[in-house]
Design an enzyme around this catalytic site. Sequence first.
Site, mmCIF file in Angstrom:
data_model
loop_
_atom_site.group_PDB
_atom_site.id
_atom_site.type_symbol
_atom_site.label_atom_id
_atom_site.label_comp_id
_atom_site.label_asym_id
_atom_site.label_seq_id
_atom_site.Cartn_x
_atom_site.Cartn_y
_atom_site.Cartn_z
ATOM 1 C CE LYS A 1 -4.539 0.449 0.352
ATOM 2 N NZ LYS A 1 -5.768 -0.546 -0.011
HETATM 3 N N1 NAI Z 1 -10.908 2.278 -4.779
HETATM 4 C C1 NAI Z 1 -10.746 0.948 -4.464
HETATM 5 O O1 NAI Z 1 -10.789 0.315 -5.625
HETATM 6 C C2 NAI Z 1 -10.748 0.527 -3.133
HETATM 7 C C3 NAI Z 1 -11.023 1.219 -2.198
HETATM 8 N N2 NAI Z 1 -11.025 0.075 -0.710
HETATM 9 C C4 NAI Z 1 -11.255 1.033 0.269
HETATM 10 O O2 NAI Z 1 -12.527 1.674 0.403
HETATM 11 C C5 NAI Z 1 -12.633 2.759 1.118
HETATM 12 C C6 NAI Z 1 -13.040 3.976 0.285
HETATM 13 O O3 NAI Z 1 -12.293 4.150 -0.897
HETATM 14 P P1 NAI Z 1 -12.605 4.888 -2.328
HETATM 15 O O4 NAI Z 1 -14.144 4.913 -2.377
HETATM 16 O O5 NAI Z 1 -11.843 4.430 -3.208
HETATM 17 O O6 NAI Z 1 -12.195 6.433 -1.910
HETATM 18 P P2 NAI Z 1 -12.622 7.762 -2.557
HETATM 19 O O7 NAI Z 1 -11.791 8.911 -2.044
HETATM 20 O O8 NAI Z 1 -13.500 7.505 -3.785
HETATM 21 O O9 NAI Z 1 -14.177 7.929 -1.499
HETATM 22 C C7 NAI Z 1 -13.974 8.138 -0.121
HETATM 23 C C8 NAI Z 1 -15.421 8.783 0.255
HETATM 24 O O10 NAI Z 1 -15.414 8.631 1.832
HETATM 25 C C9 NAI Z 1 -15.998 9.893 2.340
HETATM 26 N N3 NAI Z 1 -15.032 10.186 3.150
HETATM 27 C C10 NAI Z 1 -13.966 10.715 3.718
HETATM 28 N N4 NAI Z 1 -13.641 10.908 4.970
HETATM 29 C C11 NAI Z 1 -14.764 10.433 5.620
HETATM 30 C C12 NAI Z 1 -15.142 10.681 7.041
HETATM 31 N N5 NAI Z 1 -14.309 10.949 7.944
HETATM 32 N N6 NAI Z 1 -16.105 10.091 7.208
HETATM 33 C C13 NAI Z 1 -17.141 9.488 6.194
HETATM 34 N N7 NAI Z 1 -16.856 9.607 4.955
HETATM 35 C C14 NAI Z 1 -15.828 10.251 4.684
HETATM 36 C C15 NAI Z 1 -15.327 10.786 1.014
HETATM 37 O O11 NAI Z 1 -16.101 12.109 1.260
HETATM 38 C C16 NAI Z 1 -15.919 10.072 -0.058
HETATM 39 O O12 NAI Z 1 -17.135 9.862 -0.354
HETATM 40 C C17 NAI Z 1 -11.168 2.945 1.783
HETATM 41 O O13 NAI Z 1 -11.210 2.349 2.793
HETATM 42 C C18 NAI Z 1 -10.416 2.047 0.688
HETATM 43 O O14 NAI Z 1 -9.089 1.509 1.259
HETATM 44 C C19 NAI Z 1 -10.955 -1.233 -0.685
HETATM 45 C C20 NAI Z 1 -10.739 -1.986 -1.825
HETATM 46 C C21 NAI Z 1 -10.535 -1.376 -3.134
HETATM 47 O O1 AKG Z 2 -6.782 -2.774 -7.147
HETATM 48 C C1 AKG Z 2 -5.892 -2.744 -6.268
HETATM 49 O O2 AKG Z 2 -4.514 -3.219 -6.830
HETATM 50 C C2 AKG Z 2 -5.714 -2.693 -4.950
HETATM 51 C C3 AKG Z 2 -6.895 -2.325 -4.405
HETATM 52 C C4 AKG Z 2 -6.721 -1.847 -2.763
HETATM 53 O O3 AKG Z 2 -6.008 -1.055 -2.576
HETATM 54 C C5 AKG Z 2 -7.574 -2.696 -1.901
HETATM 55 O O4 AKG Z 2 -8.174 -3.792 -2.250
HETATM 56 O O5 AKG Z 2 -7.605 -2.052 -0.528
#
Ligand code: NAI
Ligand code: AKG
Length: 429
Positions: free
Chosen positions: A118
Amino acid sequence: MVSTSLPSLASHSPAYICPYDQACSYLEWAGKELKLDPGLLEILSHPRKVVTVSIPVKMDNGEIRVLPGHRVQHCDILGPYKGGIRYHPAVTLREVSALAMLMTWKCALLGIPYGGAKGGIPIDPKQYSLGELERISRRYISELIKDIGPSVDIPAPDMGTSAREMAWMMDTYSVNVGHSVPGVVTGKPISIGGSLGREMATGRGVMIIVREALANQGKSLAGVRVAIQGFGNVGGAAAELLHQEGAKIIAVSSGAGGVFSETGLNIPALKAYAAENRRSVVGFPQATPISNADLLTLPCDVLIPAALENQITEENVHQIQAQFIAEAANGPVTLEANRVLEAQGVTVLPDILANAGGVVVSYLEWVQGLSYLFWDEGRVNREMEHLMVNAYHRVVKQSQSQGVNLRLAAYTLGVGRVAQALTDRGLYP
Ligand SMILES: NC(=O)C1=CN([C@@H]2O[C@H](COP(=O)(O)OP(=O)(O)OC[C@H]3O[C@@H](n4cnc5c(N)ncnc54)[C@H](O)[C@@H]3O)[C@@H](O)[C@H]2O)C=CC1
Ligand SMILES: O=C(O)CCC(=O)C(=O)O
């Protein structure tokens, strides 16, 4: 207790729950269940490589700032390191280390040939111009040039990053090595070798796991009441797909707060609203405001934390009213809270299973790139669904045969596979 040589937590308040300590506790729990040798557990509790680089960046006003940029490579015993890059003001080295460890177990559980890594930069991307973000992203990857590569370590998007940052990173890497290397990142734009389906993949995986868990109890998604914390790449896609399947999304939130509707939110209208309002759902006219804290304790069937770690803790766990919690975020439920939820009969669908759709489609993107073949979206989604459903059933089977909850079952499968590989490769003892 497994030990760590990572920097201490001196600057944090006593209430701070360290994600790395949490990750080590989960590992220890799984290790006990698997009766792993303490030495093997000690190896797995340490990241193999921790890199922090300095990123000098010229701001638009001419000022020079130097930002830290982390990349933690936890384990590569099953294949190249794999994991996203996070831009968020609260990013720390210990958080990135915890997330790297989770990636190792996630990839092992899903049976994809990757290790775990990460990265992260402690910035709020909303406070930086497009040009500044591009300079930060390019310099970060230039500094890491010797540590990444399509068969070494393959970054992807995480919180605060997207296909746009992956394109800058792929270009910078390619210019540095002298030829185009699409396989150095995943989650990149389709125009430069990205995969159809990657943008929605994590949310789609969440929808699939929730659907399977409901089906396991003879229920379907139709009419199920869902609350989602976070409306970004993951929460937004999960909301859209669950809504399409007939679930009633009663609340969603972004960083500054959320919105609630007893009769169910109009998700397409909310998506359009957020797109016009810097990705915030606050102020959406067809709903009632709700805080991020209150959203978590709403009466609902399925609660989906899709933002940060440590959202459900000993502080609020007794107020949780959901029957299922699907961990779309990494680490949103603490170990202690998980124990209380289990006692309360709440089913927790653990992060390393529930949010694995993203890395699965990253893998499919990498495979397509390496074989110079590109699949239609239907094929990508089918391959992903196959791997996700299969993993879900293996976790349920393990849970039943060992008499443990789904998280411990998922961990024992993931950790067990890595431990076996370490032993088979002769790296241990
Ligand atoms: N993007 C991906 O493919 C993956 C993401 N994740 C996990 O999913 C989670 C979200 O990631 P993404 O959707 O990619 O991020 P993103 O940046 O696209 O969206 C994050 C969302 O959370 C909100 N947010 C930020 N701080 C907050 C808080 N304190 N309380 C409530 N909401 C808050 C933001 O306003 C936004 O709506 C993270 O934990 C990430 O590690 C897990 C697997 C894959
Ligand atoms: O798509 C990837 O390689 C990693 C996604 C990721 O950061 C996660 O699963 O938390």
